[in-house]
Design an enzyme around this catalytic site. Structure first.
Site, short mmCIF file in Angstrom:
data_model
loop_
_atom_site.label_atom_id
_atom_site.label_comp_id
_atom_site.label_asym_id
_atom_site.label_seq_id
_atom_site.Cartn_x
_atom_site.Cartn_y
_atom_site.Cartn_z
N LYS A 146 0.81 -1.23 0.00
CA LYS A 146 0.00 0.00 0.00
C LYS A 146 0.85 1.27 0.00
O LYS A 146 0.38 2.32 -0.43
CB LYS A 146 -0.94 0.03 1.21
CG LYS A 146 -1.80 -1.21 1.36
CD LYS A 146 -2.60 -1.51 0.13
CE LYS A 146 -3.40 -2.78 0.31
NZ LYS A 146 -4.04 -3.21 -0.92
N TYR B 211 -12.47 -15.19 2.67
CA TYR B 211 -11.46 -14.16 2.93
C TYR B 211 -10.99 -14.24 4.38
O TYR B 211 -11.80 -14.38 5.30
CB TYR B 211 -12.06 -12.77 2.66
CG TYR B 211 -11.16 -11.65 3.12
CD1 TYR B 211 -10.11 -11.22 2.32
CD2 TYR B 211 -11.34 -11.04 4.36
CE1 TYR B 211 -9.25 -10.20 2.74
CE2 TYR B 211 -10.49 -10.03 4.80
CZ TYR B 211 -9.46 -9.62 3.99
OH TYR B 211 -8.61 -8.63 4.41
N TYR C 30 -3.15 -12.77 2.64
CA TYR C 30 -2.78 -12.32 1.29
C TYR C 30 -1.58 -13.08 0.73
O TYR C 30 -1.71 -13.90 -0.18
CB TYR C 30 -2.47 -10.82 1.30
CG TYR C 30 -3.66 -9.95 1.63
CD1 TYR C 30 -4.58 -9.61 0.66
CD2 TYR C 30 -3.86 -9.47 2.92
CE1 TYR C 30 -5.68 -8.82 0.95
CE2 TYR C 30 -4.96 -8.68 3.23
CZ TYR C 30 -5.85 -8.36 2.24
OH TYR C 30 -6.94 -7.58 2.55
C1 LIG Z 1 -0.34 -7.98 2.15
C2 LIG Z 1 -1.27 -7.67 1.04
N1 LIG Z 1 -1.13 -8.32 -0.12
C3 LIG Z 1 -1.94 -8.11 -1.17
C4 LIG Z 1 -2.97 -7.21 -1.08
C5 LIG Z 1 -3.84 -7.06 -2.27
O1 LIG Z 1 -3.54 -5.93 -3.01
P1 LIG Z 1 -4.70 -5.21 -3.80
O2 LIG Z 1 -5.71 -4.80 -2.78
O3 LIG Z 1 -4.07 -4.07 -4.49
O4 LIG Z 1 -5.29 -6.21 -4.73
C6 LIG Z 1 -3.16 -6.48 0.12
C7 LIG Z 1 -4.21 -5.48 0.27
O5 LIG Z 1 -5.35 -5.64 0.37
C8 LIG Z 1 -2.30 -6.74 1.19
O6 LIG Z 1 -2.45 -6.09 2.36
#
Ligand SMILES: Cc1ncc(COP(=O)(O)O)c(C=O)c1O
Length: 341
Positions: free
Chosen positions: A59, A272, A298
């Site tokens: 981010k 999720y 994630y």
């Molecule tokens: C650690 C991490 N990886 C991946 C993502 C996914 O990225 P994006 O939201 O841009 O798809 C996020 C955010 O939501 C994240 O915090």
């Protein structure tokens, strides 16, 4: 200058102001022990977990572009929203602290059933408080941005100058940030003597994938971008990647090709924020073999998706594949019981 080249993309990006909070470029490193364990392809990691501020993550690269608008508008308060263990909220809070802005965060409760007694107080939740953010609890409804907008309106009515950072820092400006990662990967991989067959990462609110796809068409055209759906909502992720990709392309005035978007489903089940056996295997392998700290929401699901594709024979052993580590390590501490470590 050719209209598809690293220098051309860089020139387009230089026209968009950025704050400079993230530590860039992030390293691109080989993963020899994980490669040997899986029997190839040659694996590399793009360390987007090493963007620095407040434990880093993907981010911050987006916030660098998004927050230049906040500063230009004279905002005194950042407002955003996310789940209890959101990495996005933690990075918004860190950026606000660094820039001397107030920070108000909507914390959505109930999207994830607490996986451990510490869930509300450990990891990212603890860091939000450490960075001085004010937290506003709200029940999760599935609508991501409405409560953030409502809180911003409330703060404006109190005389503050709020700036809304959208859920996941995903909009056109947030997405174009990830085209800059492609410039780094193009240069770093060329210096190391290879062209990546693919860049693989966990995809959620869609901005990261949108920027990678956009950048790859301009500067790394033989590289496929694979977003592993971590939300158990692959159609929604696909639609958002398309939307933010189009918005970012309009800002940079470069072409975006919807057919380049590939969202891989099947690695987010059951929901999720709920890791499955393959997620835990990926986290343990990355930790034991490469000292990488992945998270259960994630990056752990992202690597689990990559491992599944390798085992299904998607790449030959002499190809090079980059895993983009998007961060999230602090959430690990809120999932200790699930990890059985
Ligand atoms: C650690 C991490 N990886 C991946 C993502 C996914 O990225 P994006 O939201 O841009 O798809 C996020 C955010 O939501 C994240 O915090």
């Amino acid at each position: 200058m050719p209209r598809s080249s690293t220098a051309y993309l860089e020139q387009r990006l230089e026209r968009i102001p950025r704050v400079g909070l993230a530590h860039l470029p992030t390293p691109l490193e080989p993963l020899p022990r994980l490669t040997a364990e899986l029997g190839g392809p040659r694996l590399w990691v793009k360390r987007e977990d090493c963007t620095g501020l407040g434990f880093g993550g993907n981010k911050l690269r987006k916030l660098d572009y998004v927050l230049s608008e906040a500063l230009a508008a004279g905002a005194d308060t950042l407002v955003s929203g996310g789940v209890v263990q959101s990495n996005s909220l933690r990075q918004v809070a860190a950026a606000a602290a660094k820039l001397g802005l107030a920070c108000h965060l909507v914390v959505y409760e109930g999207r994830v059933a607490a996986p451990s007694p510490d869930y509300h107080d450990q990891g990212n939740a603890l860091l939000n408080r450490l960075f001085g953010a004010q937290l506003h609890k709200q029940p999760w409804t599935g609508e991501r941005n409405a409560a953030i907008e409502a809180l911003a309106a409330e703060l404006a009515a109190q005389g503050r100058k709020p700036f809304v950072v959208p859920y996941g820092v995903s909009n056109g400006r947030g997405a174009l940030a990830y085209a800059s990662t492609i410039i780094e990967i193009a240069r770093q991989s060329a210096a190391a003597g290879f062209t990546p067959g693919a860049v693989v990462h966990g995809s959620g609110s869609g901005g990261t994938q949108a920027g990678l796809v956009l950048g790859a068409r301009a500067a790394l055209s033989r590289t496929r971008i694979l977003g592993i759906d971590i939300d158990a909502e692959p159609d929604r992720v696909q639609a958002d990647v398309l939307r933010y990709g189009e918005e970012a392309a309009a800002l940079l005035q470069i072409p975006f090709e919807p057919a380049d978007v590939e969202v891989v489903a099947g690695h987010a089940d059951p929901a999720y924020g709920v890791p499955q056996a393959a997620t835990l295997e990926a986290i343990r392998l990355a930790g034991r073999l490469e000292a990488l700290v992945l998270d259960p929401v994630y990056s752990g699901k992202g690597l689990a998706g990559l491992i599944a594709l390798i085992r299904a024979g998607r790449w030959r052993a002499n190809e090079d594949v980059v895993f983009l580590h998007s961060g999230g390590g602090p959430a690990l501490f809120a999932y200790r019981e699930v990890l059985e470590l």
